[in-house]
Design a protein around this motif. Structure first.
Motif, PDB file in Angstrom:
ATOM      1  N   LYS A   1       4.271   7.305 -15.545  1.00 52.79           N
ATOM      2  CA  LYS A   1       3.127   6.587 -15.500  1.00 52.79           C
ATOM      3  C   LYS A   1       2.351   6.069 -16.757  1.00 52.79           C
ATOM      4  CE  LYS A   1       1.343   9.772 -12.471  1.00 52.79           C
ATOM      5  NZ  LYS A   1       0.654   8.319 -11.939  1.00 52.79           N
ATOM      6  N   GLN A   2       2.786   6.887 -17.700  1.00 57.00           N
ATOM      7  CA  GLN A   2       2.369   6.028 -19.243  1.00 57.00           C
ATOM      8  C   GLN A   2       2.635   4.843 -19.601  1.00 57.00           C
ATOM      9  OE1 GLN A   2       3.873   8.182 -22.690  1.00 57.00           O
ATOM     10  NE2 GLN A   2       2.556   7.699 -23.979  1.00 57.00           N
ATOM     11  N   ILE A   3       3.571   4.246 -19.062  1.00 55.21           N
ATOM     12  CA  ILE A   3       4.177   2.865 -19.607  1.00 55.21           C
ATOM     13  C   ILE A   3       3.224   2.430 -18.911  1.00 55.21           C
ATOM     14  CG2 ILE A   3       5.957   0.795 -19.605  1.00 55.21           C
ATOM     15  CD1 ILE A   3       7.961   3.162 -20.316  1.00 55.21           C
ATOM     16  N   ALA A   4       3.125   2.024 -17.588  1.00 54.04           N
ATOM     17  CA  ALA A   4       2.218   1.867 -16.638  1.00 54.04           C
ATOM     18  C   ALA A   4       0.870   1.439 -16.881  1.00 54.04           C
ATOM     19  CB  ALA A   4       2.417   2.044 -14.956  1.00 54.04           C
TER      20      ALA A   4
ATOM     21  N   HIS B   1      -2.201  -1.908 -31.591  1.00 58.10           N
ATOM     22  CA  HIS B   1      -1.773  -1.745 -30.619  1.00 58.10           C
ATOM     23  C   HIS B   1      -0.440  -0.845 -30.731  1.00 58.10           C
ATOM     24  CE1 HIS B   1       0.805  -3.816 -27.011  1.00 58.10           C
ATOM     25  NE2 HIS B   1      -0.495  -4.026 -26.873  1.00 58.10           N
ATOM     26  N   TRP B   2      -0.699  -0.338 -29.379  1.00 56.16           N
ATOM     27  CA  TRP B   2       0.773   0.531 -29.392  1.00 56.16           C
ATOM     28  C   TRP B   2       1.774  -0.037 -28.863  1.00 56.16           C
ATOM     29  CZ3 TRP B   2       4.074   0.326 -24.646  1.00 56.16           C
ATOM     30  CH2 TRP B   2       4.130  -0.607 -23.915  1.00 56.16           C
ATOM     31  N   THR B   3       3.204   1.229 -29.371  1.00 58.43           N
ATOM     32  CA  THR B   3       4.447   0.667 -29.737  1.00 58.43           C
ATOM     33  C   THR B   3       5.219   1.818 -28.611  1.00 58.43           C
ATOM     34  OG1 THR B   3       4.832   2.314 -31.756  1.00 58.43           O
ATOM     35  CG2 THR B   3       3.776   0.221 -32.423  1.00 58.43           C
ATOM     36  N   LEU B   4       6.085   1.469 -28.420  1.00 58.04           N
ATOM     37  CA  LEU B   4       7.818   1.857 -28.119  1.00 58.04           C
ATOM     38  C   LEU B   4       7.376   3.425 -28.674  1.00 58.04           C
ATOM     39  CD1 LEU B   4       7.991  -0.825 -26.492  1.00 58.04           C
ATOM     40  CD2 LEU B   4      10.344  -0.228 -26.731  1.00 58.04           C
ATOM     41  N   ASP B   5       6.890   3.828 -29.984  1.00 56.69           N
ATOM     42  CA  ASP B   5       7.400   5.068 -30.478  1.00 56.69           C
ATOM     43  C   ASP B   5       5.629   5.644 -29.718  1.00 56.69           C
ATOM     44  OD1 ASP B   5       9.248   4.212 -31.510  1.00 56.69           O
ATOM     45  OD2 ASP B   5       8.050   3.880 -33.651  1.00 56.69           O
ATOM     46  N   ASP B   6       4.851   5.368 -29.721  1.00 55.06           N
ATOM     47  CA  ASP B   6       4.094   6.041 -28.601  1.00 55.06           C
ATOM     48  C   ASP B   6       4.172   6.269 -27.269  1.00 55.06           C
ATOM     49  OD1 ASP B   6       2.601   5.300 -31.624  1.00 55.06           O
ATOM     50  OD2 ASP B   6       1.846   3.133 -30.431  1.00 55.06           O
ATOM     51  N   ILE B   7       5.734   6.485 -26.723  1.00 56.87           N
ATOM     52  CA  ILE B   7       5.448   6.412 -25.556  1.00 56.87           C
ATOM     53  C   ILE B   7       6.389   8.230 -26.179  1.00 56.87           C
ATOM     54  CG2 ILE B   7       7.011   6.414 -23.099  1.00 56.87           C
ATOM     55  CD1 ILE B   7       4.920   4.214 -23.992  1.00 56.87           C
TER      56      ILE B   7
ATOM     57  N   SER C   1      -2.463  -7.363 -13.982  1.00 61.58           N
ATOM     58  CA  SER C   1      -2.633  -5.894 -14.068  1.00 61.58           C
ATOM     59  C   SER C   1      -3.847  -5.196 -12.823  1.00 61.58           C
ATOM     60  CB  SER C   1      -4.567  -6.594 -14.333  1.00 61.58           C
ATOM     61  OG  SER C   1      -5.422  -5.290 -14.609  1.00 61.58           O
ATOM     62  N   SER C   2      -3.404  -5.823 -12.010  1.00 58.74           N
ATOM     63  CA  SER C   2      -3.979  -4.479 -10.436  1.00 58.74           C
ATOM     64  C   SER C   2      -2.507  -4.414 -10.595  1.00 58.74           C
ATOM     65  CB  SER C   2      -3.821  -5.824  -9.570  1.00 58.74           C
ATOM     66  OG  SER C   2      -2.762  -6.467  -9.051  1.00 58.74           O
ATOM     67  N   TYR C   3      -1.096  -4.918 -10.313  1.00 57.70           N
ATOM     68  CA  TYR C   3      -0.043  -4.108 -10.253  1.00 57.70           C
ATOM     69  C   TYR C   3       0.458  -3.754 -11.027  1.00 57.70           C
ATOM     70  CZ  TYR C   3       5.039  -4.778  -9.413  1.00 57.70           C
ATOM     71  OH  TYR C   3       6.492  -3.985  -8.717  1.00 57.70           O
ATOM     72  N   TYR C   4       0.368  -3.320 -11.971  1.00 62.31           N
ATOM     73  CA  TYR C   4       1.326  -2.170 -13.348  1.00 62.31           C
ATOM     74  C   TYR C   4       0.112  -1.430 -12.893  1.00 62.31           C
ATOM     75  CZ  TYR C   4       4.302  -4.752 -15.447  1.00 62.31           C
ATOM     76  OH  TYR C   4       5.320  -6.059 -15.440  1.00 62.31           O
ATOM     77  N   THR C   5      -1.792  -1.307 -12.395  1.00 68.07           N
ATOM     78  CA  THR C   5      -2.423  -0.392 -11.729  1.00 68.07           C
ATOM     79  C   THR C   5      -1.686   0.409 -10.889  1.00 68.07           C
ATOM     80  OG1 THR C   5      -4.271  -1.051 -13.164  1.00 68.07           O
ATOM     81  CG2 THR C   5      -5.239   0.590 -11.328  1.00 68.07           C
TER      82      THR C   5
END
Length: 274
Positions: free
Chosen positions: A142-145, A4-10, A126-130
């Protein structure tokens, strides 16, 4: 299973202040607090499913990822607005809004109904962050969302699978529809209004909280992000949770009506100074 992604991947170094939309920023500040508030829901849900370690494990996984969503959104908001103090805003939010973590029975009337309600919530997020991903030009948001939208879709499947595997008497389609409609109708409840108020008004309390006003303020920023495809996806996911054919004629008609209402509501809110 992939990591799973982490804050360090942003890619925080890609942040572009010139591409921050003020209205999206206001909405993100509020969303960060709702996401970070997940531990209260974890406590409540684990109480409801106290005798089901399998369901509790899924709930705890969900809760940990929701907290991470809040952390990522909060960090972005503090980059976009250096004067924003998330910890202070969140403390203010929790001082005024808490759910009952002592409840041991589902407020939905059954444990199956609780899982349907969670599916409805994950459909919305899911629809909101898309919609945020598609609306923003700021590369870090954009990456976070995008990451959060993918998580929320997976969370929908997680709760939907738990519903199907629960091994208890499933509610009728009519009861499932009632639960889904009931949860959708709570979208303008005190939580989002309080979150928006706590994140976007002075900490000195010089602005008085009015639920209706701040619910509309949040709604104005959030609904304006959606395009037709986002609404159609939301409706189909809710329909599936309710036991209906997500891409059948009925749900296509509902999606068309929902989009018409969406545009009308956006028009209404655009005329208000909030």
């Amino acid at each position: 299973m992939s990591r799973h992604w982490t804050l360090d991947d942003i890619r925080w170094q890609d942040f572009d202040a010139a591409k921050v939309d003020p209205d999206i920023l206001r909405a993100v500040k509020a969303a960060a607090m709702v996401e970070f508030n997940a531990p209260d829901y974890v406590t409540y849900l684990c109480n409801v499913f106290a005798d089901r370690p399998d369901v509790k494990e899924a709930i705890q996984q969900w809760g940990g990822e929701e907290v991470q969503h809040g952390q990522a959104l909060a960090r972005w908001a503090e980059l976009a607005d250096p004067g924003f103090d998330f910890d202070q805003a969140f403390a203010r939010f929790q001082a005024d809004y808490r759910i009952d973590t002592n409840a041991i029975e589902s407020v939905r009337g059954s444990r199956s109904g609780e899982l349907i309600a969670r599916c409805v919530v994950e459909s919305g997020t899911s629809s909101y962050y898309t919609a945020i991903k598609d609306a923003t030009d700021e590369p870090v948001l954009k990456q976070i969302a995008s990451n959060i939208a993918a998580d929320e879709f997976r969370h929908y499947k997680l709760f939907y699978d738990q519903f199907n595997d629960l091994g208890e008497i499933q509610p009728s389609i009519l009861d499932r529809i009632r639960v889904a409609i009931g949860r959708v109708s709570e979208a303008d409840d005190d939580e989002l209004a309080r979150a928006y108020y706590s994140a976007n008004t002075p900490v000195d309390g010089s602005v008085t909280y009015e639920r209706s006003a701040f619910s509309k303020a949040y709604e104005k920023r959030a609904l304006g992000l959606y395009r037709r495809q986002h609404v159609e996806r939301l409706v189909s996911m809710v329909g599936k949770a309710a036991g209906l054919k997500p891409h059948g004629a009925l749900m296509r008609a509902v999606a068309s009506l929902a989009w018409s209402y969406w545009r009308f509501r956006n028009w209404q809110l655009a005329r208000t100074a909030i």
